[in-house]
Design a protein around this motif. Structure first.
Motif, PDB file in Angstrom:
ATOM      1  N   SER A  66       0.822  -1.216   0.000  1.00  0.00           N
ATOM      2  CA  SER A  66       0.000   0.000   0.000  1.00  0.00           C
ATOM      3  C   SER A  66       0.855   1.264   0.000  1.00  0.00           C
ATOM      4  CB  SER A  66      -0.955   0.004   1.202  1.00  0.00           C
ATOM      5  OG  SER A  66      -0.233   0.035   2.414  1.00  0.00           O
ATOM      6  N   ASP A 113      -0.310  -4.694   3.704  1.00  0.00           N
ATOM      7  CA  ASP A 113      -0.107  -3.648   4.711  1.00  0.00           C
ATOM      8  C   ASP A 113       1.256  -3.683   5.380  1.00  0.00           C
ATOM      9  OD1 ASP A 113      -2.790  -2.414   4.739  1.00  0.00           O
ATOM     10  OD2 ASP A 113      -3.463  -4.343   5.508  1.00  0.00           O
ATOM     11  N   HIS A 181      -8.568   2.738  -4.851  1.00  0.00           N
ATOM     12  CA  HIS A 181      -7.858   2.630  -3.570  1.00  0.00           C
ATOM     13  C   HIS A 181      -6.569   1.820  -3.768  1.00  0.00           C
ATOM     14  CE1 HIS A 181      -7.125   1.336   0.632  1.00  0.00           C
ATOM     15  NE2 HIS A 181      -7.787   2.413   0.962  1.00  0.00           N
ATOM     16  N   TYR A 183      -5.528  -0.693  -2.281  1.00  0.00           N
ATOM     17  CA  TYR A 183      -5.778  -2.133  -2.196  1.00  0.00           C
ATOM     18  C   TYR A 183      -6.154  -2.742  -3.546  1.00  0.00           C
ATOM     19  CZ  TYR A 183      -5.726  -2.099   2.952  1.00  0.00           C
ATOM     20  OH  TYR A 183      -5.359  -2.001   4.274  1.00  0.00           O
ATOM     21  N   VAL A 248      -3.187   5.711   4.405  1.00  0.00           N
ATOM     22  CA  VAL A 248      -4.074   4.879   3.591  1.00  0.00           C
ATOM     23  C   VAL A 248      -5.468   4.961   4.216  1.00  0.00           C
ATOM     24  CG1 VAL A 248      -4.570   2.555   2.739  1.00  0.00           C
ATOM     25  CG2 VAL A 248      -2.197   3.349   2.924  1.00  0.00           C
ATOM     26  N   ALA A 249      -6.441   5.375   3.427  1.00  0.00           N
ATOM     27  CA  ALA A 249      -7.787   5.587   3.953  1.00  0.00           C
ATOM     28  C   ALA A 249      -8.525   4.275   4.168  1.00  0.00           C
ATOM     29  CB  ALA A 249      -8.583   6.460   2.979  1.00  0.00           C
ATOM     30  N   ASP A 250      -9.450   4.266   5.145  1.00  0.00           N
ATOM     31  CA  ASP A 250     -10.359   3.139   5.280  1.00  0.00           C
ATOM     32  C   ASP A 250     -11.205   3.037   4.013  1.00  0.00           C
ATOM     33  OD1 ASP A 250      -9.375   2.808   7.791  1.00  0.00           O
ATOM     34  OD2 ASP A 250     -11.237   3.215   8.850  1.00  0.00           O
ATOM     35  N   ARG A 279     -14.144  -6.758   9.652  1.00  0.00           N
ATOM     36  CA  ARG A 279     -12.787  -6.422  10.068  1.00  0.00           C
ATOM     37  C   ARG A 279     -12.439  -7.120  11.375  1.00  0.00           C
ATOM     38  NH1 ARG A 279     -11.867  -0.121   8.470  1.00  0.00           N
ATOM     39  NH2 ARG A 279      -9.956  -0.483   9.677  1.00  0.00           N
ATOM     40  N   GLU A 326      -5.735  -3.863   7.257  1.00  0.00           N
ATOM     41  CA  GLU A 326      -5.821  -2.783   8.230  1.00  0.00           C
ATOM     42  C   GLU A 326      -6.963  -1.834   7.917  1.00  0.00           C
ATOM     43  OE1 GLU A 326      -2.265  -0.614   8.988  1.00  0.00           O
ATOM     44  OE2 GLU A 326      -1.115  -2.391   9.580  1.00  0.00           O
ATOM     45  N   ARG A 327      -7.275  -1.645   6.639  1.00  0.00           N
ATOM     46  CA  ARG A 327      -8.239  -0.610   6.247  1.00  0.00           C
ATOM     47  C   ARG A 327      -9.508  -1.164   5.636  1.00  0.00           C
ATOM     48  NH1 ARG A 327      -6.682   3.337   9.409  1.00  0.00           N
ATOM     49  NH2 ARG A 327      -4.447   3.744   9.247  1.00  0.00           N
ATOM     50  N   SER A 328      -9.659  -2.470   5.577  1.00  0.00           N
ATOM     51  CA  SER A 328     -10.847  -3.052   4.970  1.00  0.00           C
ATOM     52  C   SER A 328     -10.900  -4.536   5.278  1.00  0.00           C
ATOM     53  CB  SER A 328     -10.820  -2.831   3.451  1.00  0.00           C
ATOM     54  OG  SER A 328     -12.055  -3.203   2.864  1.00  0.00           O
TER      55      SER A 328
END
Length: 454
Positions: A66, A113, A181, A183, A248-250, A279, A326-328
């Motif tokens: 990421s 991540d 994103h 990801y 890195v955004a959710d 999650r 971590e974000r999804s």
């Protein structure tokens, strides 16, 4: 990373056999897990065990794929392939000879991540092993000849992927699920991005990512705490204090149902399916984990296997699992079938997923799944390396240090109502589906006249 296997297969195989034979120690699950802090402030989860004269260490830095520059996916993957290609005053050949002579296993990989690493050694070779790790992190060479060799190996793999239906389906699935994103990007890079990666990109990535504040470590083996503390300081103590990571955004997986088709002239059609997951830090994660075992994670006992393979003979195998980052989080499954039965296969999967979303599992299915998941835990931690990997993952998942002791009780606490709610949440919206193969109207034609891949 497997980039170096062909070049040094014979020597590495010998080292691997030594370590594998020794690592088959009794189950470690009941072992005492310590939180160790080195004199220099490096923290690790540690299990001291003298059953065999072996030390296994797993470690990770926050960042991973990421952190690849937006226009250059694959930088982290290239870094992982190059960190053990010469460092300090050793060129690539000499570095690997040092590893092989002492049966030291050192490897790196770029996950979504994290930039992860693994180090295994015989107890007597620990000083040299940790010294080689230090050199690989502090002073990697990134010599142009090594960079080009690894780049060519990566590109060779990416070219193979263009005709591999499973690879195409997985990549397209992430694009559908995550749009623009990070990801959605391929961790290995693309045929367009990898040739553009420069040595400066590799050095910049290391400077931003390899730092102490995001470092997580687990160690299992025959070493005392004082000695281990000094070894950790040797390997990691001179790293920068803080990483410089791009935020890195959710992100939530795209809302089902959606379907994509990629034409490819192959006899077997591949179906990848999935959708939004749960999650790891959410209260209903374990309920989702248990009910997912019932649907598609339980191998030959899963509902999808029974419906798709046993009852209808549509596929040789089918699996489905929860993935969390971590974000999804998402669930994802995969199967392969005859081109002329792809539609029937997708219908069968969707029907079974609708059924469990609407009705949930039975009490017997829940009891059987819980029993299996509790019993399999001991087998999953039956070597030093497996335990070290698990302890690292628990840290990355922000679980407590006594999680192993608590896990079976958490599994036991899942009620039928919990499982039904989790099933409805996971599968009630339908599926994101990617199909790769011959176009339906061409499925009955000879392969020579089928549509060519785009």
């Amino acid at each position: 990373m497997t980039h170096h296997l062909t070049r040094r297969a014979a020597l590495a195989a010998g080292a691997c056999l030594v370590l594998t034979a020794l690592s088959a120690a009794p189950a470690f699950a009941a072992a005492k897990i310590q939180r160790l802090v080195s004199p220099g402030g490096i923290e690790a989860w540690f299990v001291q065990d003298a059953t065999v004269p072996l030390i296994a260490m797993e470690y990770a830095f926050g960042g991973g794929a990421s952190q690849d520059p937006a226009g250059k996916p694959g930088v982290g993957n290239m870094v992982a392939g190059l960190l053990d290609e010469g460092s300090g005053d050793l060129d690539s050949k000499t570095f690997h000879e040092r590893l092989d002579r002492r049966a030291i296993e050192l490897s790196f990989s770029a996950a979504r991540d994290n930039l992860r690493g693994s180090l295994r050694m015989l107890k007597d070779n620990k000083d040299e092993a940790f010294d080689l790790l230090r050199m690989s992190l502090i002073s990697p060479h990134f010599d142009s000849s090594d960079v080009e060799r690894i780049r060519n190996q990566v590109l060779s793999g990416l070219r193979r992927d263009t005709t591999n239906p499973s690879s195409l389906a997985g990549r397209k699935f992430l694009e559908v699920a995550y749009g623009d994103h990070p990801y959605a990007r391929s961790a290995n890079g693309t045929l367009e991005s990898v040739p553009k990666i420069e040595i400066a990109d590799l050095k910049d990535y290391v400077a931003r990512v390899v730092a102490k504040d995001t470092l997580r470590i687990s160690v299992v083996g025959d070493v005392d705490p004082d000695t281990l503390g000094k070894l950790l300081d040797k390997a990691f103590g001179s790293l920068p204090a803080k990483a410089n990571l791009t935020p890195v955004a959710d992100v939530t997986t795209a809302k089902p149902p959606q379907r994509a088709f990629i034409p490819l002239d192959v006899p077997q059609t591949v179906v990848t399916f999935g959708g939004p997951g749960i999650r790891r830090n959410e209260p209903d994660f374990m309920a989702g984990y248990v009910v997912n075992h019932i649907l598609g994670g339980g191998g030959l006992s899963s509902r999808l296997y029974r419906e798709v393979r046993e009852k209808r003979g549509l596929a040789y195998s089918i699996y489905e699992s929860l993935l969390w980052m971590e974000r999804s989080a998402l669930f994802i499954g995969n199967t392969g079938t005859r081109a002329d039965r792809a539609g029937e296969t997708v219908d069968a999967i969707e029907k079974e997923i609708r059924r469990i979303a609407e009705e949930g599992p039975t009490q017997k299915e829940l009891d059987d799944a819980k029993s299996y998941l509790k019993g399999s835990q001991m087998l999953a931690l039956d070597t030093s390396s497996k335990l070290a990997q698990a302890l690292l993952q628990y840290q990355l998942d922000k679980l407590p240090i006594d999680y192993i002791e608590k896990r079976n009780a958490i599994v036991d606490a899942v009620t039928l109502d919990d499982a039904k709610k989790a099933a409805k949440r996971l599968w009630g919206q339908g599926l994101l589906t990617v199909i790769v193969g011959r176009a339906p109207q061409a499925a009955a034609q000879p392969a020579a006249t089928a549509p060519k891949a785009n």
